[in-house]
Design an enzyme around this catalytic site. Structure first.
Site, PDB file in Angstrom:
ATOM      1  N   LYS A   1      -4.528  -1.385  15.594  1.00  0.00           N
ATOM      2  CA  LYS A   1      -5.278  -0.484  14.801  1.00  0.00           C
ATOM      3  C   LYS A   1      -6.455   0.334  15.525  1.00  0.00           C
ATOM      4  O   LYS A   1      -6.898   0.947  15.552  1.00  0.00           O
ATOM      5  CB  LYS A   1      -5.589  -1.284  13.791  1.00  0.00           C
TER       6      LYS A   1
ATOM      7  N   SER B   1      -7.861   0.405  10.521  1.00  0.00           N
ATOM      8  CA  SER B   1      -7.951  -0.806   9.241  1.00  0.00           C
ATOM      9  C   SER B   1      -8.813  -1.012   9.826  1.00  0.00           C
ATOM     10  O   SER B   1      -9.485  -0.994  11.199  1.00  0.00           O
ATOM     11  CB  SER B   1      -6.861  -2.008   9.704  1.00  0.00           C
TER      12      SER B   1
ATOM     13  N   ASN C   1       2.041   4.737   7.458  1.00  0.00           N
ATOM     14  CA  ASN C   1       2.007   3.238   7.000  1.00  0.00           C
ATOM     15  C   ASN C   1       2.503   2.736   6.994  1.00  0.00           C
ATOM     16  O   ASN C   1       2.378   0.884   7.444  1.00  0.00           O
ATOM     17  CB  ASN C   1       1.865   3.527   5.384  1.00  0.00           C
TER      18      ASN C   1
ATOM     19  N   ILE D   1       0.513  -1.394   0.442  1.00  0.00           N
ATOM     20  CA  ILE D   1       0.037  -0.006   0.068  1.00  0.00           C
ATOM     21  C   ILE D   1       0.812   1.367   0.327  1.00  0.00           C
ATOM     22  O   ILE D   1       0.741   2.066  -0.776  1.00  0.00           O
ATOM     23  CB  ILE D   1      -0.579   0.100   0.955  1.00  0.00           C
TER      24      ILE D   1
ATOM     25  N   TYR E   1      -3.159  -6.797  16.691  1.00  0.00           N
ATOM     26  CA  TYR E   1      -2.669  -7.154  15.363  1.00  0.00           C
ATOM     27  C   TYR E   1      -4.353  -5.661  14.726  1.00  0.00           C
ATOM     28  O   TYR E   1      -4.470  -4.960  15.484  1.00  0.00           O
ATOM     29  CB  TYR E   1      -3.554  -7.377  14.032  1.00  0.00           C
TER      30      TYR E   1
ATOM     31  N   THR F   1      -2.307  -7.429  -1.267  1.00  0.00           N
ATOM     32  CA  THR F   1      -0.908  -6.774  -0.844  1.00  0.00           C
ATOM     33  C   THR F   1       0.170  -7.661  -0.393  1.00  0.00           C
ATOM     34  O   THR F   1      -0.686  -8.960  -0.461  1.00  0.00           O
ATOM     35  CB  THR F   1      -0.668  -5.978   0.245  1.00  0.00           C
TER      36      THR F   1
HETATM   37  P1  NDP Z   1       3.130  -5.236   3.945  1.00  0.00           P
HETATM   38  O1  NDP Z   1       3.478  -6.034   4.138  1.00  0.00           O
HETATM   39  O2  NDP Z   1       3.158  -5.365   2.150  1.00  0.00           O
HETATM   40  O3  NDP Z   1       4.217  -3.894   3.663  1.00  0.00           O
HETATM   41  C1  NDP Z   1       4.319  -3.215   5.032  1.00  0.00           C
HETATM   42  C2  NDP Z   1       5.569  -2.008   5.023  1.00  0.00           C
HETATM   43  O4  NDP Z   1       5.659  -1.578   6.069  1.00  0.00           O
HETATM   44  C3  NDP Z   1       6.899  -2.556   4.017  1.00  0.00           C
HETATM   45  O5  NDP Z   1       7.195  -1.700   3.548  1.00  0.00           O
HETATM   46  C4  NDP Z   1       7.585  -2.310   5.187  1.00  0.00           C
HETATM   47  O6  NDP Z   1       9.354  -2.885   4.869  1.00  0.00           O
HETATM   48  C5  NDP Z   1       7.079  -1.728   6.561  1.00  0.00           C
HETATM   49  N1  NDP Z   1       7.957  -2.159   8.003  1.00  0.00           N
HETATM   50  C6  NDP Z   1       7.396  -2.837   8.206  1.00  0.00           C
HETATM   51  N2  NDP Z   1       7.987  -2.774   9.656  1.00  0.00           N
HETATM   52  C7  NDP Z   1       8.632  -1.479   9.681  1.00  0.00           C
HETATM   53  C8  NDP Z   1       8.847  -0.653  10.601  1.00  0.00           C
HETATM   54  N3  NDP Z   1       9.450  -0.817  12.389  1.00  0.00           N
HETATM   55  N4  NDP Z   1       9.686   0.583  10.240  1.00  0.00           N
HETATM   56  C9  NDP Z   1       9.904   0.944   8.750  1.00  0.00           C
HETATM   57  N5  NDP Z   1       8.927   0.402   8.301  1.00  0.00           N
HETATM   58  C10 NDP Z   1       8.993  -0.850   8.046  1.00  0.00           C
HETATM   59  O7  NDP Z   1       1.592  -3.899   3.930  1.00  0.00           O
HETATM   60  P2  NDP Z   1       0.567  -3.777   3.798  1.00  0.00           P
HETATM   61  O8  NDP Z   1       1.678  -2.502   2.439  1.00  0.00           O
HETATM   62  O9  NDP Z   1      -0.785  -4.643   3.199  1.00  0.00           O
HETATM   63  O10 NDP Z   1       0.080  -2.740   4.465  1.00  0.00           O
HETATM   64  C11 NDP Z   1       0.470  -0.951   4.634  1.00  0.00           C
HETATM   65  C12 NDP Z   1      -0.279  -1.083   5.944  1.00  0.00           C
HETATM   66  O11 NDP Z   1      -1.509  -0.998   5.604  1.00  0.00           O
HETATM   67  C13 NDP Z   1       0.111  -1.318   7.399  1.00  0.00           C
HETATM   68  O12 NDP Z   1      -0.215  -0.669   8.369  1.00  0.00           O
HETATM   69  C14 NDP Z   1      -0.986  -2.622   7.148  1.00  0.00           C
HETATM   70  O13 NDP Z   1      -1.490  -2.746   8.406  1.00  0.00           O
HETATM   71  C15 NDP Z   1      -2.185  -1.607   6.973  1.00  0.00           C
HETATM   72  N6  NDP Z   1      -3.761  -2.780   6.175  1.00  0.00           N
HETATM   73  C16 NDP Z   1      -3.758  -3.416   5.318  1.00  0.00           C
HETATM   74  C17 NDP Z   1      -4.687  -4.421   4.991  1.00  0.00           C
HETATM   75  C18 NDP Z   1      -3.757  -5.195   3.345  1.00  0.00           C
HETATM   76  O14 NDP Z   1      -5.369  -5.981   3.452  1.00  0.00           O
HETATM   77  N7  NDP Z   1      -3.217  -5.132   3.465  1.00  0.00           N
HETATM   78  C19 NDP Z   1      -5.551  -3.687   5.132  1.00  0.00           C
HETATM   79  C20 NDP Z   1      -5.794  -2.699   6.127  1.00  0.00           C
HETATM   80  C21 NDP Z   1      -4.402  -2.187   7.055  1.00  0.00           C
HETATM   81  P3  NDP Z   1      10.183  -2.512   5.631  1.00  0.00           P
HETATM   82  O15 NDP Z   1       9.796  -4.320   6.602  1.00  0.00           O
HETATM   83  O16 NDP Z   1      11.484  -3.210   5.010  1.00  0.00           O
HETATM   84  O17 NDP Z   1      10.681  -2.627   6.689  1.00  0.00           O
END
Ligand code: NDP
Length: 254
Positions: free
Chosen positions: A165, A146, A93, A23, A161, A196
């Site tokens: 949220k 979420s 995010n 996202i 989780y 995703t």
């Molecule tokens: P992904 O797992 O695809 O991406 C998550 C991103 O967050 C990655 O780029 C990861 O990169 C980064 N990240 C994780 N931990 C850390 C950290 N400690 N510091 C910095 N960056 C971090 O998830 P989504 O794209 O699916 O989700 C994005 C957001 O949307 C989240 O908050 C999720 O809870 C929310 N969401 C998602 C839904 C879904 O169905 N996909 C539904 C509702 C909400 P890296 O590990 O390299 O740092």
């Protein structure tokens, strides 16, 4: 012309945490298309999104930081100020999810999810808020909540989780009220299931079970979140703060 002015982000600097994939990557591209200079903050892999934005003619930079580290976040924001001189928009995010029944979940795992999703959101929002308030920037913050902040997903268990949220939604309202006099708007978005890496790593049977419960009978595409986020961070929603926008294919109506 009128709408372009309302929704446009020309001259703005927008930070997207967790913008390296999923996202965050799609939202970062959307902000760049609207004219913002975009900053990708991730623990690793910031360059893919930066290249995507640059190859489409946009402006972007990457900063590496773990959102749970106050020191790393402060250092990263300093780099942004040195490069772009301001921070106007933050999309908080970055997030993680662990699927575990409560009986199996350790307090360490529970804390880890809260640490990234809730405390990380607080750390980045506070650091950006200090910059905005210190410099008189009437900024915008959008926190990624979420639908799990208001419903319980079945059949997968993820109490940490869901709790994180729900807390993000209320953190959002709290910051919105604290900073309303400074002209900083703080809102959250609550997506339903979005395809995703986070969601598509699930077993196929689990995703099938989710889809049966979604009134629109499909997962969302991350691009379907972008217009709502653009509205939230632009002048288009100038009278909106402390709100949570649900984008879930109708799931939470049930
Ligand atoms: P992904 O797992 O695809 O991406 C998550 C991103 O967050 C990655 O780029 C990861 O990169 C980064 N990240 C994780 N931990 C850390 C950290 N400690 N510091 C910095 N960056 C971090 O998830 P989504 O794209 O699916 O989700 C994005 C957001 O949307 C989240 O908050 C999720 O809870 C929310 N969401 C998602 C839904 C879904 O169905 N996909 C539904 C509702 C909400 P890296 O590990 O390299 O740092």
């Amino acid at each position: 012309m009128y709408l372009e002015k309302l929704f446009g982000l020309s001259g703005k600097v927008a930070l997207v945490t967790g913008g390296g994939q999923g996202i965050g990557q799609v939202v970062a591209q959307g902000l760049a298309q609207a004219g913002a200079k975009v900053v990708i903050m991730n623990r690793a892999n910031v360059e893919d999104t930066v290249s995507l934005i640059k190859s489409a003619g946009g402006t972007a930079m990457g900063v590496q930081a773990d959102v749970t580290s106050e020191k790393q976040v402060d250092a990263a924001l300093q780099k942004v100020l040195e490069a772009y001189g301001t921070i106007d928009i933050v999309v908080n995010n970055a997030g993680i999810c662990m699927h575990q029944s409560t009986l199996e979940m350790t307090p360490e795992d529970f804390r880890r999810v809260l640490d990234v999703n809730l405390t990380g959101t607080f750390i980045v929002a506070r650091a950006a808020g200090r910059i905005m308030i210190g410099r008189g920037i009437r900024g915008n913050i959008v926190n990624m909540a979420s639908m799990s902040g208001s419903i319980v997903n079945i059949p997968q268990w993820q109490c940490s989780y869901n709790a994180s949220k729900a807390a993000v939604i209320h953190l959002t309202k709290s910051l919105a009220m604290e900073w309303v006099d400074q002209g900083i708007r703080v809102n959250s978005i609550s997506p339903g299931y979005i395809a995703t890496p986070m969601s598509t790593d699930n077993p196929a049977e689990m995703n099938d079970a989710f889809i049966k419960l979604i009134p629109m009978r499909r997962m969302g595409d991350a691009r379907e979140l972008v217009p709502t986020i653009l509205a939230m961070v632009s002048d288009a929603s100038g009278y909106t703060t402390g709100s949570d926008f649900i984008v879930d294919g109708g799931y939470t109506c049930l």
